[in-house]
Design a protein around this motif. Structure first.
Motif, mmCIF file in Angstrom:
data_model
loop_
_atom_site.group_PDB
_atom_site.id
_atom_site.type_symbol
_atom_site.label_atom_id
_atom_site.label_comp_id
_atom_site.label_asym_id
_atom_site.label_seq_id
_atom_site.Cartn_x
_atom_site.Cartn_y
_atom_site.Cartn_z
ATOM 1 N N ASP A 1 0.822 -1.211 0.000
ATOM 2 C CA ASP A 1 0.000 0.000 0.000
ATOM 3 C C ASP A 1 0.858 1.264 0.000
ATOM 4 O O ASP A 1 1.995 1.275 0.477
ATOM 5 C CB ASP A 1 -0.912 0.052 1.220
ATOM 6 N N THR A 2 0.263 2.334 -0.532
ATOM 7 C CA THR A 2 0.787 3.686 -0.381
ATOM 8 C C THR A 2 -0.305 4.532 0.243
ATOM 9 O O THR A 2 -1.415 4.605 -0.282
ATOM 10 C CB THR A 2 1.206 4.287 -1.728
ATOM 11 N N ALA A 3 0.006 5.143 1.389
ATOM 12 C CA ALA A 3 -0.982 5.945 2.114
ATOM 13 C C ALA A 3 -0.552 7.402 2.101
ATOM 14 O O ALA A 3 0.635 7.718 1.981
ATOM 15 C CB ALA A 3 -1.116 5.444 3.549
ATOM 16 N N THR A 4 -1.513 8.296 2.240
ATOM 17 C CA THR A 4 -1.218 9.722 2.339
ATOM 18 C C THR A 4 -1.491 10.189 3.760
ATOM 19 O O THR A 4 -2.320 9.607 4.475
ATOM 20 C CB THR A 4 -2.065 10.542 1.356
ATOM 21 N N ALA B 1 3.064 19.570 6.898
ATOM 22 C CA ALA B 1 3.512 18.906 5.676
ATOM 23 C C ALA B 1 2.532 17.811 5.299
ATOM 24 O O ALA B 1 1.877 17.216 6.158
ATOM 25 C CB ALA B 1 4.906 18.312 5.867
ATOM 26 N N SER B 2 2.418 17.562 4.012
ATOM 27 C CA SER B 2 1.704 16.398 3.499
ATOM 28 C C SER B 2 2.743 15.425 2.950
ATOM 29 O O SER B 2 3.850 15.818 2.573
ATOM 30 C CB SER B 2 0.712 16.799 2.405
ATOM 31 N N PHE B 3 2.381 14.143 2.922
ATOM 32 C CA PHE B 3 3.361 13.148 2.496
ATOM 33 C C PHE B 3 2.657 11.904 1.982
ATOM 34 O O PHE B 3 1.459 11.694 2.205
ATOM 35 C CB PHE B 3 4.286 12.765 3.651
ATOM 36 N N GLU B 4 3.441 11.059 1.300
ATOM 37 C CA GLU B 4 3.012 9.719 0.925
ATOM 38 C C GLU B 4 3.920 8.713 1.616
ATOM 39 O O GLU B 4 5.140 8.898 1.676
ATOM 40 C CB GLU B 4 3.077 9.513 -0.590
ATOM 41 N N LEU B 5 3.317 7.659 2.141
ATOM 42 C CA LEU B 5 4.062 6.612 2.824
ATOM 43 C C LEU B 5 3.858 5.299 2.093
ATOM 44 O O LEU B 5 2.716 4.905 1.824
ATOM 45 C CB LEU B 5 3.572 6.479 4.269
ATOM 46 N N SER B 6 4.952 4.616 1.771
ATOM 47 C CA SER B 6 4.878 3.343 1.052
ATOM 48 C C SER B 6 5.475 2.231 1.904
ATOM 49 O O SER B 6 6.535 2.404 2.514
ATOM 50 C CB SER B 6 5.624 3.422 -0.285
ATOM 51 N N LEU B 7 4.786 1.092 1.932
ATOM 52 C CA LEU B 7 5.245 -0.079 2.679
ATOM 53 C C LEU B 7 5.243 -1.281 1.752
ATOM 54 O O LEU B 7 4.248 -1.547 1.068
ATOM 55 C CB LEU B 7 4.322 -0.342 3.876
ATOM 56 N N SER B 8 6.350 -2.004 1.730
ATOM 57 C CA SER B 8 6.423 -3.179 0.856
ATOM 58 C C SER B 8 7.328 -4.242 1.466
ATOM 59 O O SER B 8 8.177 -3.942 2.313
ATOM 60 C CB SER B 8 6.948 -2.787 -0.532
ATOM 61 N N ARG B 9 7.097 -5.469 1.044
ATOM 62 C CA ARG B 9 8.013 -6.543 1.402
ATOM 63 C C ARG B 9 9.192 -6.522 0.435
ATOM 64 O O ARG B 9 9.073 -6.128 -0.713
ATOM 65 C CB ARG B 9 7.321 -7.901 1.333
ATOM 66 N N ALA B 10 10.325 -6.977 0.937
ATOM 67 C CA ALA B 10 11.525 -7.019 0.091
ATOM 68 C C ALA B 10 12.230 -8.350 0.301
ATOM 69 O O ALA B 10 11.997 -9.044 1.286
ATOM 70 C CB ALA B 10 12.466 -5.872 0.447
ATOM 71 N N GLU B 11 13.057 -8.695 -0.627
ATOM 72 C CA GLU B 11 13.906 -9.865 -0.472
ATOM 73 C C GLU B 11 15.253 -9.420 0.074
ATOM 74 O O GLU B 11 15.787 -8.376 -0.311
ATOM 75 C CB GLU B 11 14.100 -10.576 -1.810
ATOM 76 N N ILE B 12 15.807 -10.226 0.974
ATOM 77 C CA ILE B 12 17.130 -9.904 1.478
ATOM 78 C C ILE B 12 18.132 -10.082 0.339
ATOM 79 O O ILE B 12 18.138 -11.121 -0.332
ATOM 80 C CB ILE B 12 17.504 -10.817 2.664
ATOM 81 N N PRO B 13 18.960 -9.075 0.087
ATOM 82 C CA PRO B 13 19.930 -9.210 -1.006
ATOM 83 C C PRO B 13 20.887 -10.371 -0.773
ATOM 84 O O PRO B 13 21.307 -10.630 0.361
ATOM 85 C CB PRO B 13 20.652 -7.862 -1.004
ATOM 86 N N SER B 14 21.213 -11.075 -1.851
ATOM 87 C CA SER B 14 22.060 -12.268 -1.765
ATOM 88 C C SER B 14 23.482 -11.972 -2.222
ATOM 89 O O SER B 14 23.701 -11.285 -3.226
ATOM 90 C CB SER B 14 21.475 -13.385 -2.622
ATOM 91 N N LEU B 15 24.431 -12.508 -1.479
ATOM 92 C CA LEU B 15 25.845 -12.383 -1.839
ATOM 93 C C LEU B 15 26.284 -13.481 -2.799
ATOM 94 O O LEU B 15 27.439 -13.484 -3.245
ATOM 95 C CB LEU B 15 26.710 -12.414 -0.576
#
Length: 468
Positions: free
Chosen positions: A275-278, A358-372
């Motif tokens: 989601d992205t919330a304001t 101030a007004s803003f947008e907030l974004s939340l997402s899942r990510a993959e842990i970067p691999s070496l």
């Protein structure tokens, strides 16, 4: 501002039985002690024999008395009569030994104990008396109370009632901690379901906050939740209708200086992964969002605003686990690849760095842990974003070496895990290079939790070399 002066105290000289003392257990009535200790047990506590009596000395409200503990008399008792709902503070200081305080009722049932609540090795009990009646103060040393060598020497004992200020939602108040008042107390009326935020800010000392319900049970506490050395409790949802007490103090319980305290009822908006919330920031108060996460989730959070904003992430227990101010684009915060440590509801607070609207947008997402496994990774650290995670899939018996090369001096702290168990750990201070070598016990993913405690902006190249 209205002020409440809580109760009054009368004194008496008593000869009291100790028949109930050794069998007594702490009773969850009234005000819990700041940093109350429970390490002493019935087996280790040194107490007079059952059925005996103790000589008590009267102490008056507002008095500060001086006494001495000796090898022959390693404990002293003082008596007073108090009224229900009186909030008293008892301070025990000594330059000669580690002090210890016990508050008992007329039946010698322990109500509260404290070791170092006044800072250093001095003791402080803050307690709301549960009923009208007689109370006993036991002046002791930590060693004697715990069945070890008794502390001897001079001490100072003070007894006082406490003035509590009434604070209401939306109010900001100024206060001072002094050598004679190392804690400040505030009362507010709340309703079940209210989501509250309490913030304490000082330029003079490292702040600390406690929140208690009307029965004196501790609900929440916080050290640095507002950033820097300032404290914030919340958003915290009140469990019931009633009066709540805020204790504003310093981390050391001995610092003095000025502070501001604010209390706000806040709205807590739900946000889900993807989601992205304001939101809007006004009056210097943050905007709050909550989401549910599972242990092991890797998350990204970003803020987009024309204003200079900041962000904190708190775990289900109210602790700030990570914060950021300028890690994203422009003057906006960004938290990347943060690994959630426990299941529960997390809270995001988005604030304005210069208390501007101030007004803003907030974004939340899942990510993959970067691999070496795909080659070296570039990891960016900052003063507020000092934690990064990477993984490497290895085979049992392989010897691997993690190497970190930094653009400037940094202070790495590295924990290497597999299956939740630590395989290796290492740290260094102000270096530009760091490495750890280990043999992997099992097939599967190896996780590298990398922290930088230089709290500066630094770019680090991480790589893994395998030695068969």
């Amino acid at each position: 501002m209205r002020k409440w002066l809580v109760g009054s105290v009368l004194v008496s000289s008593l000869m009291l039985p100790l028949a109930a003392f050794a069998q007594a257990t702490p009773t969850p009535v009234g005000e819990p002690v700041v940093e109350a200790t429970t390490e002493a047990t019935e087996e280790t506590q040194v107490v007079p024999p059952l059925g005996s009596t103790v000589n008590t000395t009267p102490i008056s409200i507002g008095d500060t008395v001086v006494g001495e503990l000796t090898e022959e008399e390693p404990v002293a008792y003082y008596a007073f009569t108090g009224e229900a709902d009186t909030l008293v503070t008892i301070t025990h200081r000594s330059e000669d030994f580690d002090s210890y305080l016990v508050l008992l009722d007329a039946d010698m049932v322990m109500l509260a104990t404290n070791d170092d609540g006044a800072g250093d090795l001095d003791s402080l009990i803050t307690f709301t008396l549960p009923e009208d009646g007689e109370y006993i103060i036991q002046v002791d040393s930590y060693g004697h109370y715990n069945g070890s060598t008794a502390g001897v020497g001079e001490y100072e004992l003070s007894l006082a009632t406490i003035e509590q200020d009434v604070i209401e939602y939306g109010e900001v108040v100024d206060g001072d901690l002094t050598t004679s008042a190392l804690e400040a107390y505030y009362v507010f009326r709340g309703s079940a379901g209210d989501s509250v935020s309490i913030t304490m800010i000082s330029d003079d000392f490292d702040t600390y906050l406690y929140l208690y319900d009307e029965d004196g049970f501790e609900l929440a506490y916080n050290d640095d939740g507002a950033g820097n050395l300032d404290s914030r409790i919340g958003p915290f949802t009140l469990p019931s209708d009633g009066d709540y007490r805020i204790t504003a103090t310093s981390l050391s319980h001995s610092s003095t200086g000025s502070f501001t305290l604010s209390l706000n009822m806040v709205s807590l908006e739900q946000i889900a992964f993807g989601d992205t919330a304001t939101g809007e920031i006004s009056g210097g108060s943050p905007a709050y969002f909550s989401f549910d996460a599972a242990a092991g989730d890797v998350i990204n959070i970003s803020v987009d605003s024309e204003a200079d904003t900041n962000m904190t992430l708190s775990d289900p227990y109210g602790y700030v686990v990570i914060s950021d101010e300028d890690g994203g684009a422009g003057n906006n915060p960004e938290i990347t690849d943060y690994v959630v440590s426990s299941e529960g509801t997390y809270t995001i607070a988005v604030g304005s760095t210069f208390a501007e609207a101030a007004s803003f947008e907030l974004s939340l997402s899942r990510a993959e842990i970067p691999s070496l496994n795909d080659g070296p990774l570039t990891l960016n650290f900052s003063s507020s974003g000092n934690s990064r995670t990477a993984v490497f899939t290895a085979e049992a018996g392989q010897t691997i070496t993690l190497t970190l090369a930094a653009s400037t001096e940094f202070s790495p702290n590295v924990d290497i895990l597999q299956g939740g168990s630590s395989l290796s750990y290492g740290s260094a201070s102000y270096v530009t290079g760091f490495s750890l070598t280990l043999t992997v016990p099992d097939d599967g993913e190896v996780r590298f939790n990398i922290n930088d405690y230089s709290y500066t902006s630094v770019t680090v190249t991480a790589s893994v070399e395998v030695t068969e």
